[in-house]
Design a protein around this motif. Structure first.
Motif, mmCIF file in Angstrom:
data_model
loop_
_atom_site.group_PDB
_atom_site.id
_atom_site.type_symbol
_atom_site.label_atom_id
_atom_site.label_comp_id
_atom_site.label_asym_id
_atom_site.label_seq_id
_atom_site.Cartn_x
_atom_site.Cartn_y
_atom_site.Cartn_z
ATOM 1 N N UNK A 143 5.593 6.127 -7.431
ATOM 2 C CA UNK A 143 4.959 4.816 -7.584
ATOM 3 C C UNK A 143 5.901 3.676 -7.166
ATOM 4 N N UNK A 144 7.098 3.688 -7.723
ATOM 5 C CA UNK A 144 8.053 2.616 -7.405
ATOM 6 C C UNK A 144 8.437 2.631 -5.918
ATOM 7 N N UNK A 145 8.780 3.795 -5.349
ATOM 8 C CA UNK A 145 9.084 3.816 -3.914
ATOM 9 C C UNK A 145 7.913 3.339 -3.048
ATOM 10 N N UNK A 146 6.687 3.644 -3.465
ATOM 11 C CA UNK A 146 5.537 3.185 -2.683
ATOM 12 C C UNK A 146 5.438 1.664 -2.717
ATOM 13 N N UNK A 147 5.638 1.108 -3.923
ATOM 14 C CA UNK A 147 5.661 -0.354 -4.043
ATOM 15 C C UNK A 147 6.699 -0.979 -3.119
ATOM 16 N N UNK A 148 7.901 -0.395 -3.110
ATOM 17 C CA UNK A 148 8.959 -0.951 -2.251
ATOM 18 C C UNK A 148 8.558 -0.853 -0.791
ATOM 19 N N UNK A 149 7.960 0.266 -0.423
ATOM 20 C CA UNK A 149 7.550 0.436 0.974
ATOM 21 C C UNK A 149 6.548 -0.651 1.364
ATOM 22 N N UNK A 150 5.571 -0.879 0.503
ATOM 23 C CA UNK A 150 4.549 -1.875 0.826
ATOM 24 C C UNK A 150 5.170 -3.270 0.913
ATOM 25 N N UNK A 151 6.091 -3.562 -0.010
ATOM 26 C CA UNK A 151 6.759 -4.871 0.040
ATOM 27 C C UNK A 151 7.570 -5.020 1.316
ATOM 28 N N UNK A 152 8.218 -3.929 1.692
ATOM 29 C CA UNK A 152 9.037 -3.964 2.905
ATOM 30 C C UNK A 152 8.170 -4.224 4.144
ATOM 31 N N UNK A 153 7.021 -3.562 4.196
ATOM 32 C CA UNK A 153 6.102 -3.788 5.313
ATOM 33 C C UNK A 153 5.651 -5.245 5.322
ATOM 34 N N UNK A 154 5.343 -5.761 4.130
ATOM 35 C CA UNK A 154 4.886 -7.153 4.025
ATOM 36 C C UNK A 154 5.963 -8.112 4.529
ATOM 37 N N UNK A 155 7.192 -7.800 4.184
ATOM 38 C CA UNK A 155 8.298 -8.663 4.597
ATOM 39 C C UNK A 155 8.470 -8.633 6.118
ATOM 40 N N UNK A 156 8.417 -7.434 6.677
ATOM 41 C CA UNK A 156 8.632 -7.282 8.118
ATOM 42 C C UNK A 156 7.508 -7.891 8.944
ATOM 43 N N UNK A 157 6.278 -7.778 8.419
ATOM 44 C CA UNK A 157 5.135 -8.185 9.231
ATOM 45 C C UNK A 157 4.561 -9.542 8.829
ATOM 46 N N UNK A 158 5.080 -10.066 7.750
ATOM 47 C CA UNK A 158 4.623 -11.388 7.336
ATOM 48 C C UNK A 158 3.355 -11.373 6.513
ATOM 49 N N UNK A 159 2.782 -10.214 6.331
ATOM 50 C CA UNK A 159 1.624 -10.115 5.428
ATOM 51 C C UNK A 159 1.501 -8.696 4.903
ATOM 52 N N UNK A 160 0.765 -8.572 3.812
ATOM 53 C CA UNK A 160 0.605 -7.261 3.181
ATOM 54 C C UNK A 160 -0.178 -6.313 4.078
ATOM 55 N N UNK A 161 -0.013 -5.012 3.893
ATOM 56 C CA UNK A 161 -0.901 -4.080 4.579
ATOM 57 C C UNK A 161 -2.354 -4.386 4.205
ATOM 58 N N UNK A 162 -3.277 -3.940 5.052
ATOM 59 C CA UNK A 162 -4.695 -4.200 4.781
ATOM 60 C C UNK A 162 -5.186 -3.385 3.592
ATOM 61 N N UNK A 163 -4.723 -2.168 3.504
ATOM 62 C CA UNK A 163 -5.169 -1.322 2.392
ATOM 63 C C UNK A 163 -4.305 -0.077 2.297
ATOM 64 N N UNK A 164 -4.487 0.623 1.194
ATOM 65 C CA UNK A 164 -3.950 1.971 1.086
ATOM 66 C C UNK A 164 -5.122 2.933 1.152
ATOM 67 N N UNK A 165 -4.854 4.125 1.641
ATOM 68 C CA UNK A 165 -5.840 5.205 1.569
ATOM 69 C C UNK A 165 -5.143 6.355 0.855
ATOM 70 N N UNK A 166 -5.731 6.771 -0.257
ATOM 71 C CA UNK A 166 -5.032 7.766 -1.062
ATOM 72 C C UNK A 166 -5.921 8.955 -1.341
ATOM 73 N N UNK A 167 -5.277 10.062 -1.649
ATOM 74 C CA UNK A 167 -6.032 11.228 -2.073
ATOM 75 C C UNK A 167 -6.733 10.903 -3.387
ATOM 76 N N UNK A 168 -7.945 11.430 -3.546
ATOM 77 C CA UNK A 168 -8.716 11.077 -4.739
ATOM 78 C C UNK A 168 -8.098 11.606 -6.034
ATOM 79 N N UNK A 169 -7.111 12.499 -5.949
ATOM 80 C CA UNK A 169 -6.447 12.950 -7.168
ATOM 81 C C UNK A 169 -5.176 12.142 -7.475
ATOM 82 N N UNK A 170 -4.900 11.136 -6.651
ATOM 83 C CA UNK A 170 -3.757 10.252 -6.905
ATOM 84 C C UNK A 170 -4.256 8.872 -7.314
ATOM 85 N N UNK A 171 -4.959 8.822 -8.434
ATOM 86 C CA UNK A 171 -5.547 7.554 -8.881
ATOM 87 C C UNK A 171 -4.539 6.424 -9.023
ATOM 88 N N UNK A 172 -3.289 6.772 -9.330
ATOM 89 C CA UNK A 172 -2.289 5.719 -9.556
ATOM 90 C C UNK A 172 -2.048 4.848 -8.327
#
Ligand SMILES: *[C@@H]1O[C@H](CO)[C@@H](O)[C@H](O)[C@H]1NC(C)=O
Length: 491
Positions: free
Chosen positions: A104-133
């Protein structure tokens, strides 16, 4: 091409750490990039899974980014280098599921890092339905999450609703109604996996699954690897139950998604494609029984004997992908003692049967005109591969949502007969022979099943037609999914 196209946004995909879930997610990524080049897609998962993906993608024309989320299985009470469910005991599988929270924490950092590099957040996440978190992570960052179910809609609904509601615990009867299905629809206790049959909401499996399922049901939409015309009832019921958009963008056939990669599933085939096709070329049209229980499942030793007897008694030609029976390493060496005495030799000499160890070129076998029926565990990928080639099935469900898939194939679609269920049943050669005869009949039930399977194959082909004036349902669903991802976040 990709360099010159303006990218409109980033999608971060998070698979469940299981081979049967990673490959479909990768296949979806490719499907999205095939339909549009405006997205950048990053698949985020654990180091060893990234390694496998990297080799699977080595010859891919699509640019999919891979991002490692730090993970160390020994810190979760698992053996070293354990990053998928393969070969784990049930207790270990639960540990692995629980340990996904460490991502969870590494995923958050990854998304923040992408946001920083690209100037905006990713459009969405797509996750397996058994990874509700993952849905929680997305929501807390103000982006959407879309769930991928690699099963069909009917199987997905049955699986999730039975876990979420445990309806079998509320009755003493063997048959029960499952919320989300029509009132007269009945499921049977023997269609439940052992863990699920015993589950009461407080056991380890429930504790692990229920919160994840609840979270996934609150995501912004679901993608199903299915086809609108294939299971209209399942899709309607799933949409009504979830109260969310469900995009049917299939069939995404994972084995073809890996085309071009050196070892398509990373597993060595027990037979060369040429040898297999040569053998099949000598057979009559619709005359061969293809038998495979997939790469994750096997049957019991006594069932294996009965199956061999039945195949021999039927007098039909067959290709059988053999794996060691329950209790032995499924990837281990196959011993002749697991089959009737002299069986393999007799089958070889009479040219009646081809035994293939471990893994066979399934898609090529199913699309060969000699194949008449597929005796299968009815994992969803196998179902799609069979039906997209107009091949009816003999169902022998073993795990996950497979019993529900078979129920639909038999009751809603009329393209299958169920031979037996699970590894616990007792069967005899005579039953196997009888079922093969029913399905292979040139008249009556067999003929009807074949006709229906062919009709479904034609629907599935139309669903992926890209011609502008007659765009297929799956192409339109993908267009709509892309539009939805691109539309401003409403959160
Ligand atoms: C994982 O953790 C164990 C124990 O904490 C450590 O000994 C090992 O070196 C770690 N492995 C990796 C690959 O970091």
């Amino acid at each position: 091409m990709a360099e010159t196209t303006k990218k409109n946004g980033h999608i971060v995909m998070v698979p469940l750490m299981a081979q049967g879930h990673i490959i479909p997610l990768l296949a979806l990524a490719r499907k999205i990039l095939q339909s549009t080049t405006i997205f950048t897609i990053t698949i985020a998962t654990t180091p060893l899974n990234i390694q496998h993906l990297r080799s699977a993608l080595s010859s891919s024309p699509y640019q999919i980014r891979l991002s490692e989320l730090p993970y160390n299985s020994t810190q979760h009470g698992l053996p070293p280098n354990t990053e998928t469910t393969e070969n784990l005991t049930p207790t270990q599988i639960i540990k692995l599921f629980r340990s996904t929270h460490a991502l969870e924490a590494p995923l958050r950092s990854l998304i923040s890092q992408i946001a920083e590099e690209e100037g905006h957040l990713p459009l969405c996440t797509i996750s397996d339905s058994l990874l509700g978190w993952v849905n929680n992570v997305a929501k807390s960052l103000g982006i959407r999450n879309i769930c991928l179910s690699s099963s069909g809609a009917y199987g997905t609904l049955a699986y999730f609703s039975i876990w979420a509601n445990l309806p079998h615990r509320k009755t003493h009867s063997d048959e029960f109604w499952v919320p989300g299905f029509p009132p007269n629809h009945r499921f049977h206790r023997t269609q439940l996996h052992g863990f699920l049959r015993e589950a009461d909401g407080n056991d380890d499996w429930s504790q692990c699954f229920l919160p994840q399922i609840a979270l996934s049901m609150k995501s912004d939409g679901w993608v199903c690897n299915t086809v609108e015309e294939l299971e209209p009832l399942g899709l309607q019921l799933l949409r009504d139950y979830l109260q969310l958009p469900v995009w049917a963008v299939g069939p995404i056939l994972p084995s073809s998604a890996l085309e071009g990669s050196k070892h398509r599933t990373g597993k060595e085939s027990g037979v060369t494609l040429e040898a297999c096709m040569e053998w099949m070329d000598l057979k009559n049209e619709n005359s061969v029984v293809y038998v495979s229980f997939g790469s994750q499942n096997t049957i019991s030793a006594s069932q294996m004997m009965a199956l061999a007897e039945g195949l021999e008694k039927s007098g039909r030609s067959f290709i059988w992908v053999v794996r060691p029976p329950v209790g032995f390493d499924i990837d281990g060496e196959f011993k002749e003692e697991w089959l009737p005495k002299g069986f393999e030799e007799r089958m070889r000499d009479s040219k009646k049967g081809l035994l293939v160890r471990k893994w066979a070129p399934q898609l090529e076998i199913l699309s060969h005109k000699s194949t008449g029926v597929f005796l299968s565990h009815c994992g969803w990928n196998s179902v799609l591969e069979s039906l997209s080639n107009g091949v009816p099935l003999i169902g022998w469900p073993l795990a996950a949502e497979q019993t529900y898939n078979v129920k639909m194939l038999v009751e809603e679609m009329g393209v299958a007969v169920e031979l037996t269920r699970t590894v616990e049943s007792t069967i005899c050669g005579e039953e196997v022979k009888k079922v093969i005869e029913i399905v292979m009949e040139k008249e009556g039930k067999g003929k009807k099943m074949k006709e229906k399977a062919k009709e479904i194959a034609s629907h599935m082909r139309k669903a992926i037609t890209e011609k502008r004036e007659e765009k297929g349902s799956s192409v339109r669903a993908m267009d709509d999914l892309v539009r939805t991802i691109l539309s401003p976040n409403s959160l």
